[in-house]
Every structure is written in structure tokens, then in C-alpha cells.
Scaffold this motif. Structure first.
Motif, PDB file in Angstrom:
ATOM      1  N   SER A  29      -5.457  57.483  32.595  1.00 28.27           N
ATOM      2  CA  SER A  29      -6.875  57.116  32.555  1.00 28.27           C
ATOM      3  C   SER A  29      -7.662  57.835  33.639  1.00 28.27           C
ATOM      4  O   SER A  29      -8.800  58.284  33.400  1.00 28.27           O
ATOM      5  CB  SER A  29      -7.026  55.601  32.718  1.00 28.27           C
ATOM      6  OG  SER A  29      -6.337  54.909  31.707  1.00 28.27           O
ATOM      7  N   VAL A  53     -18.580  60.265  27.817  1.00 23.69           N
ATOM      8  CA  VAL A  53     -17.384  59.487  27.523  1.00 23.69           C
ATOM      9  C   VAL A  53     -16.900  58.820  28.806  1.00 23.69           C
ATOM     10  O   VAL A  53     -16.693  59.488  29.816  1.00 23.69           O
ATOM     11  CB  VAL A  53     -16.265  60.371  26.931  1.00 23.69           C
ATOM     12  CG1 VAL A  53     -15.016  59.547  26.660  1.00 23.69           C
ATOM     13  CG2 VAL A  53     -16.748  61.059  25.659  1.00 23.69           C
ATOM     14  N   THR A 101      -5.704  58.161  21.484  1.00 28.85           N
ATOM     15  CA  THR A 101      -6.704  58.747  22.382  1.00 28.85           C
ATOM     16  C   THR A 101      -6.920  60.217  22.058  1.00 28.85           C
ATOM     17  O   THR A 101      -8.062  60.703  22.004  1.00 28.85           O
ATOM     18  CB  THR A 101      -6.264  58.577  23.845  1.00 28.85           C
ATOM     19  OG1 THR A 101      -6.059  57.190  24.114  1.00 28.85           O
ATOM     20  CG2 THR A 101      -7.306  59.121  24.800  1.00 28.85           C
ATOM     21  N   VAL A 160     -13.979  56.413  30.669  1.00 29.61           N
ATOM     22  CA  VAL A 160     -12.576  56.027  30.545  1.00 29.61           C
ATOM     23  C   VAL A 160     -12.191  55.145  31.721  1.00 29.61           C
ATOM     24  O   VAL A 160     -12.444  55.499  32.882  1.00 29.61           O
ATOM     25  CB  VAL A 160     -11.651  57.258  30.503  1.00 29.61           C
ATOM     26  CG1 VAL A 160     -10.189  56.815  30.304  1.00 29.61           C
ATOM     27  CG2 VAL A 160     -12.065  58.227  29.402  1.00 29.61           C
ATOM     28  N   ASN A 163      -7.923  51.618  28.581  1.00 28.06           N
ATOM     29  CA  ASN A 163      -6.474  51.519  28.491  1.00 28.06           C
ATOM     30  C   ASN A 163      -6.043  50.288  29.271  1.00 28.06           C
ATOM     31  O   ASN A 163      -6.219  50.228  30.495  1.00 28.06           O
ATOM     32  CB  ASN A 163      -5.810  52.774  29.055  1.00 28.06           C
ATOM     33  CG  ASN A 163      -6.083  54.002  28.209  1.00 28.06           C
ATOM     34  OD1 ASN A 163      -6.049  53.945  26.990  1.00 28.06           O
ATOM     35  ND2 ASN A 163      -6.385  55.127  28.855  1.00 28.06           N
ATOM     36  N   GLY A 194     -18.661  57.945  24.092  1.00 28.43           N
ATOM     37  CA  GLY A 194     -17.348  57.351  23.852  1.00 28.43           C
ATOM     38  C   GLY A 194     -16.977  56.399  24.971  1.00 28.43           C
ATOM     39  O   GLY A 194     -17.449  56.531  26.108  1.00 28.43           O
ATOM     40  N   ARG A 195     -16.175  55.419  24.622  1.00 26.34           N
ATOM     41  CA  ARG A 195     -15.657  54.465  25.593  1.00 26.34           C
ATOM     42  C   ARG A 195     -14.165  54.274  25.320  1.00 26.34           C
ATOM     43  O   ARG A 195     -13.778  53.981  24.186  1.00 26.34           O
ATOM     44  CB  ARG A 195     -16.374  53.110  25.482  1.00 26.34           C
ATOM     45  CG  ARG A 195     -17.888  53.167  25.695  1.00 26.34           C
ATOM     46  CD  ARG A 195     -18.222  53.460  27.146  1.00 26.34           C
ATOM     47  NE  ARG A 195     -19.663  53.391  27.392  1.00 26.34           N
ATOM     48  CZ  ARG A 195     -20.484  54.449  27.373  1.00 26.34           C
ATOM     49  NH1 ARG A 195     -20.004  55.659  27.063  1.00 26.34           N
ATOM     50  NH2 ARG A 195     -21.769  54.304  27.637  1.00 26.34           N
ATOM     51  N   ILE A 196     -13.337  54.436  26.350  1.00 24.64           N
ATOM     52  CA  ILE A 196     -11.894  54.245  26.208  1.00 24.64           C
ATOM     53  C   ILE A 196     -11.416  53.317  27.316  1.00 24.64           C
ATOM     54  O   ILE A 196     -11.603  53.601  28.503  1.00 24.64           O
ATOM     55  CB  ILE A 196     -11.127  55.578  26.283  1.00 24.64           C
ATOM     56  CG1 ILE A 196     -11.563  56.518  25.154  1.00 24.64           C
ATOM     57  CG2 ILE A 196      -9.611  55.326  26.219  1.00 24.64           C
ATOM     58  CD1 ILE A 196     -10.981  57.917  25.258  1.00 24.64           C
ATOM     59  N   ALA A 218     -15.587  53.553  20.361  1.00 25.29           N
ATOM     60  CA  ALA A 218     -14.955  52.908  21.515  1.00 25.29           C
ATOM     61  C   ALA A 218     -13.522  52.567  21.119  1.00 25.29           C
ATOM     62  O   ALA A 218     -13.260  52.111  20.005  1.00 25.29           O
ATOM     63  CB  ALA A 218     -15.710  51.644  21.916  1.00 25.29           C
ATOM     64  N   LEU A 219     -12.598  52.803  22.042  1.00 25.56           N
ATOM     65  CA  LEU A 219     -11.178  52.550  21.791  1.00 25.56           C
ATOM     66  C   LEU A 219     -10.626  51.677  22.909  1.00 25.56           C
ATOM     67  O   LEU A 219     -10.766  52.012  24.084  1.00 25.56           O
ATOM     68  CB  LEU A 219     -10.416  53.871  21.744  1.00 25.56           C
ATOM     69  CG  LEU A 219      -8.885  53.786  21.714  1.00 25.56           C
ATOM     70  CD1 LEU A 219      -8.394  53.091  20.446  1.00 25.56           C
ATOM     71  CD2 LEU A 219      -8.275  55.191  21.830  1.00 25.56           C
ATOM     72  N   ASN A 268      -7.083  50.437  23.960  1.00 27.98           N
ATOM     73  CA  ASN A 268      -5.632  50.496  23.801  1.00 27.98           C
ATOM     74  C   ASN A 268      -5.026  49.285  24.500  1.00 27.98           C
ATOM     75  O   ASN A 268      -4.727  49.310  25.692  1.00 27.98           O
ATOM     76  CB  ASN A 268      -5.091  51.794  24.406  1.00 27.98           C
ATOM     77  CG  ASN A 268      -5.374  53.004  23.550  1.00 27.98           C
ATOM     78  OD1 ASN A 268      -5.056  53.028  22.366  1.00 27.98           O
ATOM     79  ND2 ASN A 268      -5.991  54.017  24.137  1.00 27.98           N
ATOM     80  N   LEU A 278     -10.679  61.333  20.868  1.00 28.32           N
ATOM     81  CA  LEU A 278     -11.451  61.869  21.991  1.00 28.32           C
ATOM     82  C   LEU A 278     -12.313  63.079  21.631  1.00 28.32           C
ATOM     83  O   LEU A 278     -13.483  63.141  22.048  1.00 28.32           O
ATOM     84  CB  LEU A 278     -10.498  62.206  23.149  1.00 28.32           C
ATOM     85  CG  LEU A 278     -11.142  62.738  24.433  1.00 28.32           C
ATOM     86  CD1 LEU A 278     -12.164  61.741  24.990  1.00 28.32           C
ATOM     87  CD2 LEU A 278     -10.069  63.036  25.479  1.00 28.32           C
TER      88      LEU A 278
END
Length: 266
Positions: free
Chosen positions: A165, A177, A120, A179, A137, A133-135, A84-85, A87, A124
Motif C-alpha cells: 500500500s 488515486v 488491484t 491508497v 487494503n 480511484g480509492r483502494i 473504489a476497491l 481488499n 488500477l
């Protein structure tokens, strides 16, 4: 199964620290990056004690072009990957564009735009390969409203993050994933202290426009878990975002000309 790892940028305070606690509360180990190592170490110690997960403090200045690689190398050295990111790193740069230094603007773009895209892009593919995955922004309500005078690149970069995004959200459909762009309005954090606007915004804005960092981060976590492309936390902010879509551009610019000193500090 080993715990998943969440990487949070700008984790030393405010929304970033709140995200770190939320991910830790859901069983993630966390990698915390920001410039202030002492704060990161204190937060990491709190998280280990409170949630029983691992926390890795990684001091880095994302204004430096090699910072993204340094952060990811530190995570790789621990034998970990980013699941997980968030930003979140960012700040405001007051002043009219022509009255600022380009070196300051270039550093601003490196932190709020280039490092986001770089991190990213590097994490990714692994998320897609692993099927998870988890993003998040962290954009801003300012990215959904017309531009205002001053803080010239702030709304522009946040608008970029929204579109970025949305595109990633569509590109990763069915890949496991998620986003989301998180678009908070005025938030109790160190943001306005750092850019010197605390006194102004505290005096000129009603209390009902403000949200706590914990509320904002919780909304962002829920949104990315639900795979919503955009999250605007708080009813007043949702109303402002809706209004920005409905009114004609000329009216919107006129409104920003008269009220821009408020909105440009979101």
C-alpha cells in the motif's frame, strides 16, 4: 452523472459489510463479493432499501485462481467499472507452520495476497486513466508488530499489504488515486469465530482493546479519502504500533514469545 461503484471483498459480514454500508451512505453503488450468496443478497437488499443505491451480490471464492476474473467479469457485465476497491477478504489459519497442510497455506496466500494483488493490478490502470480511484487494503496491527509463533503467514501477509500500500500510495501521487493500508487491532467480527479462537480472546483480552467493525471501517474510509498511506484505528492500537517501532528487535521478539498468543490473533 452515474454513481461510482465500490467493490468490497469479504463483504458478507464484519468489516467488509461495514465498508459496504459506509460507501453506500456516501452515494456509491456497491459490488459485494464473498462465498456466501445468501448473506450477500440480504446485505444488498438492505443497502438498496436503506440508501437508495444499487448493490450487486457476487458469490466467489477468492481461494480459486480464476475468482478475480469472475468477479470483474460480473461487474463488466453490468456495464460498470470499479472506482473504489476494498481488499478486505481474509481469515486466520491457526497452528504452527510445520503442523499445517500446504494446501491450506496455499489457499490462505491466494486469498490474502494473490487475489489482493490481482484485483488491484486489474482495476488500477482504469482508475489512473479516469483520474479517480480509492483502494483500501485491510491489513492488521499484526503487520506492524514482530512475528509471533502460530498463524505463521498471517502477520507476514499483513506486513506485505502495508508495504504494498505504501508503494502504491507513492506511485499514484497526483493521479487522483488514493491508497491506504488499514491496520486494525482486535475487532468485533466473525474473524475469531471462524478460526476457533473466540473463547480465548474474549476471556484473555480487556474490553478497551476492542473496536467495532463500524468504527474500523469508518476510520478506513476517512483515511483513504484523506490519502493517508497507513491508518491504525484506536488509541491503544496506535500506542502498540509506535512501541513496536521503538523497542529493539531482540526485546520485541522476547515480548512476542511471552505474549504472542494474544497478538497473533489480531
Amino acid at each position: 452523472m452515474a454513481r461510482r461503484l465500490a467493490l468490497i471483498t469479504g463483504a458478507s459480514a464484519g468489516i467488509g459489510a461495514a465498508f459496504a454500508r459506509i460507501y453506500a451512505s456516501h452515494g456509491y453503488d456497491v459490488a459485494l463479493t464473498a462465498r456466501r450468496l445468501d448473506r450477500l443478497e440480504a446485505l444488498a437488499a438492505e443497502i438498496r432499501l436503506r440508501f437508495g443505491v444499487e448493490a450487486y451480490p457476487i458469490a466467489a471464492d477468492l481461494a480459486q485462481p480464476d475468482a478475480v476474473d469472475q468477479v470483474l467479469a460480473a461487474i463488466e457485465a453490468e456495464g460498470r467499472v470499479v472506482d473504489a476497491l476494498v481488499n478486505n477478504a481474509g481469515y486466520g489459519l491457526p497452528g504452527a507452520y510445520a503442523q499445517t497442510q500446504w494446501t491450506d497455506q496455499a489457499a490462505f496466500l491466494q486469498v490474502l495476497l494473490v487475489s489482493v494483488c490481482g484485483l488491484t493490478h486489474k482495476v488500477l490502470p482504469g482508475m489512473v486513466e479516469r483520474g479517480f480511484g480509492r483502494i483500501v487494503n485491510v491489513a492488521s496491527l499484526a503487520g506492524l508488530a514482530p512475528g509471533a509463533a502460530g498463524h505463521t503467514l498471517y502477520a507476514a501477509t499483513k506486513s506485505f499489504l502495508v508495504k504494498f500500500s505504501q508503494s502504491l500510495h507513492l506511485e499514484t501521487q497526483g493521479a487522483g488515486v488514493h491508497v491506504s493500508a488499514l491496520c486494525p487491532g482486535f475487532t468485533y467480527s466473525e474473524f475469531h469465530d471462524v478460526n476457533g479462537t473466540r473463547a480465548h480472546v474474549s476471556q484473555s483480552l480487556p474490553a478497551w482493546l476492542w473496536l467495532g467493525a463500524d468504527e474500523v471501517a469508518a476510520a478506513g474510509y476517512e483515511a483513504v479519502e484523506a490519502n493517508r498511506a497507513i491508518c491504525v484505528p484506536g488509541s491503544p492500537n496506535k500506542a502498540i504500533a509506535a512501541l513496536a517501532k521503538l523497542i529493539p528487535d531482540d526485546w520485541a521478539l522476547a515480548l512476542m514469545a511471552s505474549q504472542g498468543s494474544r497478538f497473533r490473533k489480531i
